[in-house]
Motif scaffolding. Structure first.
Motif, PDB file in Angstrom:
ATOM      1  N   UNK A  74       0.858  -1.192   0.000  1.00  0.00           N
ATOM      2  CA  UNK A  74       0.000   0.000   0.000  1.00  0.00           C
ATOM      3  C   UNK A  74       0.890   1.237   0.000  1.00  0.00           C
ATOM      4  N   UNK A  75       0.672   2.097  -0.964  1.00  0.00           N
ATOM      5  CA  UNK A  75       1.395   3.357  -1.063  1.00  0.00           C
ATOM      6  C   UNK A  75       0.433   4.479  -0.711  1.00  0.00           C
ATOM      7  N   UNK A  76       0.769   5.254   0.302  1.00  0.00           N
ATOM      8  CA  UNK A  76      -0.069   6.387   0.693  1.00  0.00           C
ATOM      9  C   UNK A  76       0.604   7.670   0.224  1.00  0.00           C
ATOM     10  N   UNK A  77      -0.129   8.453  -0.560  1.00  0.00           N
ATOM     11  CA  UNK A  77       0.407   9.696  -1.098  1.00  0.00           C
ATOM     12  C   UNK A  77      -0.503  10.854  -0.689  1.00  0.00           C
ATOM     13  N   UNK A  78       0.039  11.722   0.163  1.00  0.00           N
ATOM     14  CA  UNK A  78      -0.711  12.888   0.637  1.00  0.00           C
ATOM     15  C   UNK A  78      -0.793  13.948  -0.446  1.00  0.00           C
ATOM     16  N   UNK A  79      -1.956  14.567  -0.569  1.00  0.00           N
ATOM     17  CA  UNK A  79      -2.108  15.695  -1.482  1.00  0.00           C
ATOM     18  C   UNK A  79      -2.354  16.996  -0.719  1.00  0.00           C
ATOM     19  N   UNK A  80      -1.918  17.022   0.544  1.00  0.00           N
ATOM     20  CA  UNK A  80      -2.008  18.258   1.319  1.00  0.00           C
ATOM     21  C   UNK A  80      -1.044  19.280   0.721  1.00  0.00           C
ATOM     22  N   UNK A  81      -1.218  20.536   1.090  1.00  0.00           N
ATOM     23  CA  UNK A  81      -0.352  21.596   0.560  1.00  0.00           C
ATOM     24  C   UNK A  81       1.124  21.317   0.858  1.00  0.00           C
ATOM     25  N   UNK A  82       1.405  20.799   2.053  1.00  0.00           N
ATOM     26  CA  UNK A  82       2.785  20.531   2.440  1.00  0.00           C
ATOM     27  C   UNK A  82       3.413  19.409   1.619  1.00  0.00           C
ATOM     28  N   UNK A  83       2.593  18.482   1.147  1.00  0.00           N
ATOM     29  CA  UNK A  83       3.114  17.298   0.454  1.00  0.00           C
ATOM     30  C   UNK A  83       2.854  17.329  -1.039  1.00  0.00           C
ATOM     31  N   UNK A  84       2.460  18.470  -1.568  1.00  0.00           N
ATOM     32  CA  UNK A  84       2.073  18.565  -2.977  1.00  0.00           C
ATOM     33  C   UNK A  84       3.189  18.115  -3.920  1.00  0.00           C
ATOM     34  N   UNK A  85       4.453  18.429  -3.588  1.00  0.00           N
ATOM     35  CA  UNK A  85       5.559  18.075  -4.470  1.00  0.00           C
ATOM     36  C   UNK A  85       5.731  16.561  -4.577  1.00  0.00           C
ATOM     37  N   UNK A  86       5.560  15.849  -3.449  1.00  0.00           N
ATOM     38  CA  UNK A  86       5.681  14.390  -3.468  1.00  0.00           C
ATOM     39  C   UNK A  86       4.516  13.766  -4.240  1.00  0.00           C
ATOM     40  N   UNK A  87       3.336  14.348  -4.075  1.00  0.00           N
ATOM     41  CA  UNK A  87       2.168  13.840  -4.795  1.00  0.00           C
ATOM     42  C   UNK A  87       2.351  14.039  -6.293  1.00  0.00           C
ATOM     43  N   UNK A  88       2.870  15.211  -6.671  1.00  0.00           N
ATOM     44  CA  UNK A  88       3.103  15.467  -8.088  1.00  0.00           C
ATOM     45  C   UNK A  88       4.142  14.508  -8.649  1.00  0.00           C
ATOM     46  N   UNK A  89       5.140  14.152  -7.848  1.00  0.00           N
ATOM     47  CA  UNK A  89       6.147  13.191  -8.299  1.00  0.00           C
ATOM     48  C   UNK A  89       5.530  11.841  -8.624  1.00  0.00           C
ATOM     49  N   UNK A  90       4.576  11.409  -7.798  1.00  0.00           N
ATOM     50  CA  UNK A  90       3.880  10.141  -8.033  1.00  0.00           C
ATOM     51  C   UNK A  90       3.043  10.220  -9.304  1.00  0.00           C
TER      52      UNK A  90
END
Length: 202
Positions: A74-90
């Motif tokens: 299971x991969x959890x990817x946050x789309x909160x403002x703080x984690x937007x860059x990691x979400x965009x990477x995914x």
């Protein structure tokens, strides 16, 4: 005690070794949005090499009534403002890995899509307060990056010593029927069905 019907047909549990740290091409089996916590919960499986279907096999061999997809899958990817860059990477990795796929903010469209994952190992505390080791996704890349071997294999992520020392002491009791498989250094390998994290199917 009650009699278990079809006793002869009951299969004993299959023991699975952890995935060797490295790069894997993965397919998304299911996606769940958790809006109150602002993240996507992505269930995935390995689609290449000797470990193809690794998590599906674990799920199929889970005989519990409330069986769950293995947490390491299971991969959890946050789309909160703080984690937007990691979400965009995914999302970028998913777009590059799937021809003609463009993200349109509909998480259901991610189902059956491919991405590349670098899977490593991390220490964690078991429910018994012991130190265990489990797989975790360290990096997400395009499938091309994985196929080209253009990544580094991560080292074991060691548990914070302070977190271990702050655990309250528990009386030692070793059952003669305990099935836990320990490494020679006393570190538990951990169950693929770790219940410490939420189920993607709840």
């Amino acid at each position: 005690m009650k009699t278990i019907n079809n006793w002869e047909d009951v299969q004993e549990p299959t023991k699975f070794k952890r995935l060797a740290p490295g790069g894997y091409i993965c397919a998304i089996k299911d996606v769940k949005d958790v809006p109150e916590k602002e993240y996507l919960e992505v269930c995935f499986d390995i689609v290449n090499g000797d470990e193809k279907g690794y998590f599906q096999k674990q799920y199929d061999n889970d005989t519990r009534k409330d069986k769950k997809w293995p947490n390491a899958g299971i991969l959890r990817r946050s789309y909160s403002d703080k984690s937007a860059s990691f979400f965009k990477g995914f999302i970028t990795a998913s777009e590059k890995s799937n021809k003609n796929f463009t993200w349109n903010w509909d998480e259901s469209k991610l189902k059956n899509k491919y991405f590349g994952a670098v899977i490593g190992e991390e220490e964690y505390l078991t429910q018994k307060g012991k130190k265990g080791v489990r797989n975790n996704v360290v990096f997400v890349y395009s499938t091309e990056t994985i196929e080209n071997g253009d990544f580094e294999i991560p080292q074991l992520k060691v548990l914070n010593a302070t977190k271990v020392s702050n655990q309250p002491a528990k009386p030692e009791f070793k059952s003669p029927f305990d099935d836990d498989v320990n490494d020679t250094d006393g570190v538990e390998t951990g169950s693929p069905f770790d219940d410490n994290e939420p189920s993607p199917f709840d």
